[in-house]
Enzyme design. Structure first.
Site, short mmCIF file in Angstrom:
data_model
loop_
_atom_site.label_atom_id
_atom_site.label_comp_id
_atom_site.label_asym_id
_atom_site.label_seq_id
_atom_site.Cartn_x
_atom_site.Cartn_y
_atom_site.Cartn_z
N ALA A 147 5.50 50.52 44.04
CA ALA A 147 5.65 51.76 44.85
C ALA A 147 5.16 51.83 46.27
O ALA A 147 5.58 52.39 47.16
CB ALA A 147 4.93 53.01 44.15
N SER B 188 -1.20 52.01 42.61
CA SER B 188 -0.04 52.34 42.91
C SER B 188 1.10 52.36 41.52
O SER B 188 0.66 51.43 40.65
CB SER B 188 0.89 51.73 44.04
OG SER B 188 1.22 50.65 43.45
N ASP B 189 2.20 52.95 41.32
CA ASP B 189 2.93 52.58 40.42
C ASP B 189 3.53 51.21 40.73
O ASP B 189 3.40 50.88 41.87
CB ASP B 189 4.02 53.60 39.98
CG ASP B 189 4.74 53.41 38.70
OD1 ASP B 189 4.74 52.33 38.20
OD2 ASP B 189 5.20 54.34 38.03
N ALA B 190 4.20 50.67 40.08
CA ALA B 190 4.97 49.26 40.32
C ALA B 190 5.82 49.35 41.43
O ALA B 190 6.72 50.06 41.43
CB ALA B 190 5.60 48.88 38.77
#
Ligand code: BGC
Length: 766
Positions: free
Chosen positions: A290, A286-288
């Protein structure tokens, strides 16, 4: 409802397995790693499996991580760590994992090695301007060696988001607006980082941000994207697919809502497209934060629901939100997700660790880090690649190249001697605010290096460009917002700049945006030269001396005045550590510029989003009335996509197709001659565009389908060939919802930019 979802997951895995057998991606991981991972998995408890799906923050920052991850690591609760660049700390944490956790599974350390580690290469938008994928490949290969030596095994690169709106701050991190150029750059980066196969010298990539992030509403970072499937398939997803085909081992899911479903919980995106259609067998990270933010989006009811929605969407690893860590085991114990499914999510992470050699060599050799990071070959390569990335936008009356005998130069502008800015944003050391150990060469230093002490060089920097709000990079460096100059300050700076210009033989204005004005959370509404730079520029041009404008920036800017009044304009972007010397190489003619724009350059901020591969309207702009153009400015770009000048000139001729008529399943070939008609050697970039005239959908006015950068000696001609087969002619039809090559008539153009006029045509039949 729950049961329904569960059986859907079971069915998915049956389907997924058959895709794996015949899938489009050959696994990024080796058969040996797969075997080892399978046998390790058999020894793991559910909690240890969930631990591998957790990427913890290596930084303790309020609101991010309350404490160091030591205890969690010892319990086998951490698969990866990000944001930890201190090699001693990396080794300390790795010792806990290898010595104290039950199964001794090493941690994989991740970070954003975007454009170099200590030796900072040009920003990605600049490297794309080279139109030479080997530039990216060489840079990222060196960056991989550096990163690995410093303990980073996993990079959150490449960013392959298509950016059609220059207001979006992250345009600087990608390859611009075109899917074909973007794909070539994406694949080159995968090759550069991962090498022919993952091993002890390579770094695992994460292709980001999957997907549609660059289409954020209004260019505002993180804002929702609404992109219909045909536009996703034909444009936004193309570079992702290319990177997957090149063997990318990781994908990062994006932050924003895509068509109302957050990308990090989007089953269609992460499973149907990525795994089923493309056969992706790597890791989705995932993005940070997210996964946790699925709650913030209003998509998940709480942490448990967020963990459930993300994992069942197909997301393997949770970056920094601890949502998996705290909820996933319960979701499995409640029977909502099977442990067999979790196994499938864990396996690629273990496989990557085996292939990267982390089980055999988990620690950083602290003694050798600095020697590797300071290798002189990195510096030499950086200067060369920066030179290949610059784009000459204007050169009236052969203002450039400059004479080496110049005796008096005025250098004006806030970026002329800004060491941090010339490297651009997202630099490893810059982000952590420790100052740069790379010793960047500014344009002022580069010109001094070139002209020596005989020349008189006067610097008038002017004030720091004003900025109302701080952006993401400022938070790392502690920079504050910058108030606008007062009228008195402005008058004083202008007077100083004019005096310096009047006393010089030539003025070099170095202007643009500071590095923190681009990148994440750094979107802007206006594309002007910020602060009083435009006023200073107009004032010095008014003095009457020759002026060269060198731009340092992370996005195209509104330079419509300069494009008519400043005789020479060189787009240097953020050229990196050796940027000043590389700019000087071009200004003084040691390097003949060959870079081309990877974006359409707007004539005003309000024309964004702007891209060359738009559809025809019912009444195209060239017609006299009822046009879609604005009444105050042209909607045509100031400089078109693919544009860039050279100190020599090129002619394109003899455009031929191997077939004037072909069946839809057949292949065609374009050939074109490129001649250097000038008196010095130079690089041309041959570009091939097509247009399908009719079919099941309206197709863009032009689409790039092939390009090649070639060096031509004075007077030399080369014949270049490009395929035009299914890969180039197919598109995703919104009517049939499949990839089609249709019977139609096609235009073909060849030339040096997206307005090329050399034309041919052919027909496809059933
Ligand atoms: C960015 C990603 C980056 C991640 C880790 C996020 O804020 O959107 O591009 O890889 O942070 O640093």
């Amino acid at each position: 409802m729950m049961l329904k979802r569960y059986s859907a997951i079971a069915l998915f895995w049956i389907a997924f397995s058959s895709v794996i057998a015949t899938g489009a991606q050959t696994s990024p991981f080796s058969a040996e790693a797969k075997q080892k991972a399978e046998s390790l998995l058999k020894q793991m408890t559910l909690d240890e499996k969930v631990g591998q799906l957790n990427e913890s923050s290596g930084l303790v920052i309020p609101g991010l991580a309350k404490e160091k991850p030591d205890d969690l690591i010892a319990k086998g609760g951490v698969g990866s760590i990000l944001w930890q660049m201190d090699v001693k700390e990396i080794n300390r944490l790795q010792h806990i994992a290898v010595e104290k956790s039950r199964l001794h599974i090493p941690i994989i350390f991740g970070f954003d090695v975007i454009h170099g580690y200590r030796t900072v290469f040009p920003v990605p938008l600049a490297m794309a301007s080279s139109w030479d994928p080997s530039v990216e490949e060489q840079a990222q290969h060196l960056a991989a060696q550096d990163a690995r030596a410093a303990g980073i095994d996993w990079t959150f690169t490449p960013m392959v988001d298509i950016a059609r709106d220059a207001r979006w701050g992250r345009i600087v991190e990608g390859a611009g607006e075109d899917p074909v150029l973007g794909s070539a750059m994406a694949q080159a980066q995968v090759r550069g980082f991962q090498g022919p196969k993952l091993g002890q010298d390579s770094v695992l990539v994460t292709v980001k941000h999957f997907a549609g992030y660059g289409a954020a509403d209004g260019g505002r970072d993180y804002d929702s994207s609404y992109v219909p499937e045909e536009l996703l398939r034909n444009v936004y997803l193309v570079p992702f697919h290319a990177a997957v085909q090149a063997g990318a081992g990781g994908i990062m899911s994006a932050y924003m809502d895509l068509n109302d479903v957050p990308a990090s919980g989007n089953h269609w995106l992460l499973t149907d497209v990525l795994r089923k259609d493309w056969g992706f067998q790597g890791i989705v990270l995932s993005d940070a934060l997210a996964v946790g933010n699925l709650v913030t989006h209003g998509y998940a009811s709480g942490g448990e629901d967020a963990a459930y929605k993300a994992i069942t969407a197909g997301l393997n690893m949770d970056m920094a939100s601890l949502t998996y860590s705290q909820n996933l085991a319960k979701v499995v114990k409640d029977g909502r997700v099977s442990e067999a499914y979790i196994d499938q999510m864990v396996l690629p992470i273990l496989e990557a660790k085996f292939d990267l050699g982390l089980f055999d060599h988990p620690y950083v050799d602290e003694a050798s880090v600095d020697a590797v990071l300071n290798r002189p070959e990195g510096i030499a390569l950086e200067r060369k690649l920066a030179g290949r990335s610059m784009v000459l936008l204007r050169n009236e009356n052969r203002t450039l190249p400059l004479s080496k005998d110049l005796k008096k130069i005025a250098i004006i502008g806030p970026l002329a001697d800004a060491a941090h800015d010339i490297e651009g944003g997202w630099t490893v050391e810059g982000l952590f605010g420790k100052g740069s150990k790379s010793h960047p060469v500014t344009v002022l230093a580069g010109i001094r290096n070139r002209l020596g002490t005989d020349a008189q060089i006067t610097l008038v920097a002017g004030p720091q460009p004003s900025k109302v709000y701080t952006s993401m990079l400022d938070q790392f460096t502690g920079a504050k917002s910058t108030p606008p100059s007062t009228p008195q300050e402005t008058a004083e700076w202008i007077a100083k700049a004019k005096a310096a210009a009047a006393d010089a033989d030539l003025v070099v204005a170095v202007m643009g945006e500071t590095a923190s004005m681009s990148s994440e959370a750094s979107s802007r509404a206006s594309l002007d030269l910020p602060g009083i730079q435009e006023q200073m520029l107009e004032a010095i041009v008014g003095v009457g001396k020759p002026v060269v404008l060198v731009l340092e920036n992370g996005r195209p800017l509104d330079i419509h005045w300069a494009s008519e009044h400043v005789p020479a304009i060189l787009e240097a972007w953020y050229p990196g550590t050796q940027g000043g010397d590389a700019v000087t190489d071009v200004l003084f003619g040691d390097v003949n510029p060959g870079g081309k724009l990877p974006v359409s350059w707007p004539s005003a901020s309000g024309v964004e989003p702007l891209y060359y591969n738009h559809n025809l309207t019912h009444d195209p702009e060239d017609r006299p009335s009822f046009t879609s153009r604005y009444w105050d400015v042209s909607s045509k770009p100031l400089y078109p996509f693919g544009y860039g000048l050279s100190y020599t000139a090129f002619k394109f001729s003899n455009l031929h197709l191997s077939k004037n008529r072909m069946s839809v399943s057949d292949g065609n070939e374009v050939s074109v001659d490129v001649t250097n008609t000038g008196s010095i050697a130079g690089d041309a970039v041959a570009q091939i565009y097509i247009h399908q005239r009719y079919g099941s959908a309206s197709r863009p006015v032009r689409e790039l389908k092939g390009f090649e950068r070639v060096l031509l000696q004075a007077g030399e001609t080369k014949t270049l060939r490009f395929p035009l087969g299914t890969e180039q002619l197919h598109f995703w039809s919104p009517q049939s919802k499949t990839w089609v090559v249709e019977p139609s008539d096609f235009d073909v153009w060849a030339g040096g930019d997206s307005t090329a006029s050399l034309h041919a045509e052919f027909k496809t039949t059933q």
